[in-house]
Design an enzyme around this catalytic site. Structure first.
Site, PDB file in Angstrom:
ATOM      1  N   GLU A 248      -0.517   7.287   7.095  1.00  0.00           N
ATOM      2  CA  GLU A 248      -1.077   8.596   7.411  1.00  0.00           C
ATOM      3  C   GLU A 248      -1.100   9.382   6.115  1.00  0.00           C
ATOM      4  OE1 GLU A 248      -0.210  12.932   8.962  1.00  0.00           O
ATOM      5  OE2 GLU A 248       1.017  11.397   9.957  1.00  0.00           O
ATOM      6  N   CYS A 282      -0.298  18.317   7.664  1.00  0.00           N
ATOM      7  CA  CYS A 282      -1.453  17.436   7.456  1.00  0.00           C
ATOM      8  C   CYS A 282      -2.620  17.752   8.380  1.00  0.00           C
ATOM      9  CB  CYS A 282      -1.045  15.979   7.649  1.00  0.00           C
ATOM     10  SG  CYS A 282       0.257  15.414   6.525  1.00  0.00           S
TER      11      CYS A 282
END
Length: 479
Positions: A248, A282
């Site tokens: 990720e 994020c």
């Protein structure tokens, strides 16, 4: 000040490295702990311990492995306030949000324990007489988890819970900027009865520890949450042994606000996602596209909302909405990006500088930018801070095109009360996740996964757990 050791094979041991890394409280820049710089020898010791422990761990029925996850959840809940304070001090996360992270982490261990009876294979009809084809889901072996500094405790659980419930053993590398809460957790779980070597924690620099963990032939899967550059380095290191990676990475989430949107809902959700942990998330909104006929009203509302944001010390600030950034390098990067945007013609509506009234720490004002264009760095590159550029769009097709014009593909959002618009936008956006008329936060039963440079694989839910499994096929002929 506390000095942490490496946690390997069920014991806290000295690193083979003699140097230490200081961990700072970002709000006052005081040293609060130190961790080993680490070495390849530390990494290899942890991997060997995990390798030796893995066969017996895999042999345990999954429900017994799940029982240990429940014990971890119980330990977290019994120490929830202490862990939240530790988290708040080491990374400047406001105490309320820190407490949420701790509590959700406990829930996450319980949630993954529930998969113990749901890991299933298949029986497939063979083309041959008297033959069955069996597909078994089996653990990969030793899992390596490399954690970020922004949600270190929760992301640690993402890697630990999914790997352990599926029968893998695990080596975790905490971020050097926020290792304390994870290492406190290592101390707290020493007495839950888990076999030595099943779960190991090694601190140190990514260049030393991360590289050694990723290049080892013992490692079966590397799960990283971090930057694009970190992901590229992991892929390079993993290529030596064709090791599986689950990554990720960065994001540049667009928020599309249509003319039929509930503007108050949109403003509240976007500001919340941008202010939470000072924008160092994020999946938070990184750019906003607003339909031209509501643009002025939206800008007026969001400017007012941003002006009401309270900035204070993460642990002691009463009703603080946001606090310091995590480091000097982080505030330097954000300041440089805003200054460059201004040189390119961007207009600062509010913010745009370090926050006043703080003698120390890395405090930056929440910032709104207008008069930006699609080609600007501030639109194309991840800021990872409390800075929000806003652009107009005319048609839904234009909004989709602008949103997809990005090297990233992690999260996105749309605000509209028109079902047709919602379906068209969500169908055509090139992002792993899209939030509709809600805040920018995923659920543990979903699948948190990025497209393009935002990652490979993903986490959470059934599909996140299956990242840590591989398939064995048996062709069984009988007579």
């Amino acid at each position: 000040m506390k000095t942490y050791k490496q946690y390997i094979n069920g014991q806290f041991i000295n690193s083979t490295s003699t140097t230490q890394i200081n961990v700072l409280n970002p709000c006052n820049e005081e040293v609060i702990s130190s961790i080993p710089t680490g070495s390849a020898e530390d990494a290899n010791l942890a991997l060997e311990a995990a390798k030796d422990a893995q066969p017996k761990w895999e042999a345990l029925p999954a429900v017994q492995r799940g029982a240990f996850l429940h014990k971890m959840a119980d330990v977290i809940r019994k120490n929830r306030v202490y862990l939240a304070e530790t988290l708040s001090k080491e990374q400047a996360k406001v105490i309320g949000l820190a407490q949420v992270e701790i509590d959700v982490t406990a829930d996450y261990f319980d949630y993954n324990a529930g998969w113990a009876r749901r890991i299933e294979g298949e029986i497939i009809q063979s083309d041959r007489e008297k033959e069955h084809i069996y597909l078994h889901k089996v653990p990969i072996g030793v899992a390596v988890g490399i954690c970020p500094w922004n949600f270190p405790f929760f992301v640690m659980a993402r890697k630990v819970a999914a790997s352990l419930i599926t029968g893998n053993t695990c080596v975790i590398k905490p971020s050097s900027e926020a290792p304390n809460t994870i290492m406190e957790f290592a101390e707290l779980i020493q007495n839950i009865g888990m076999a030595p070597g099943v779960l190991n924690f090694v601190c140190g620099s990514g260049r030393l520890i991360g590289n050694a963990l990723s290049k080892s032939p013992i490692t079966g899967i590397i799960s990283l949450t971090g930057s694009v550059s970190a992901g590229q380095q992991i892929i390079t290191a993993a290529s030596e042994n064709i090791t599986k990676v689950s990554l990720e990475l960065g994001g540049k989430a667009p928020a599309i606000v249509c003319s039929d949107a509930n503007l108050d809902l949109a403003v509240n959700a976007i500001v919340s996602s941008k202010v939470i942990f000072s924008g160092q998330v994020c999946n938070c909104a990184e750019r906003v596209y607003v339909q031209d006929d509501i643009y002025d009203e939206f800008v007026e509302k969001i400017t007012k909302k941003i002006s009401e944001v309270k900035i204070d010390d993460a642990l002691t600030g009463i009703d603080a909405d946001m606090s310091s950034l995590v480091s000097q390098s982080q505030i330097d990067k954000i300041s440089e990006m805003v200054e460059f945007a201004k040189k390119e013609g961007a207009e600062v509506l509010i913010g745009g500088k370090r926050a006043e009234n703080f003698n120390k720490g890395y405090f930056y004002e929440p910032t709104l930018l207008t008069n930006v264009s699609q080609q600007m760095e501030i639109i194309q590159e991840e800021v990872f801070g409390p800075v929000l550029p806003i652009m107009k769009f005319n048609s839904i097709d234009e909004a989709i095109s602008l949103s997809n014009d990005s090297q990233f593909g992690l999260t996105s959002s749309v605000f509209s009360e028109n079902f047709n618009n919602i379906m068209k936008i969500t169908n055509e956006l090139q992002f792993g996740e899209t939030y509709v008329n809600r805040e920018h936060f995923e659920a543990m039963q979903g699948f948190h996964a990025g497209w393009k440079k935002s990652g490979i694989g993903g986490a959470d839910g059934k599909h996140g757990m299956e990242e840590f499994l591989q398939t064995k096929v048996v062709y069984a002929k009988y007579f």
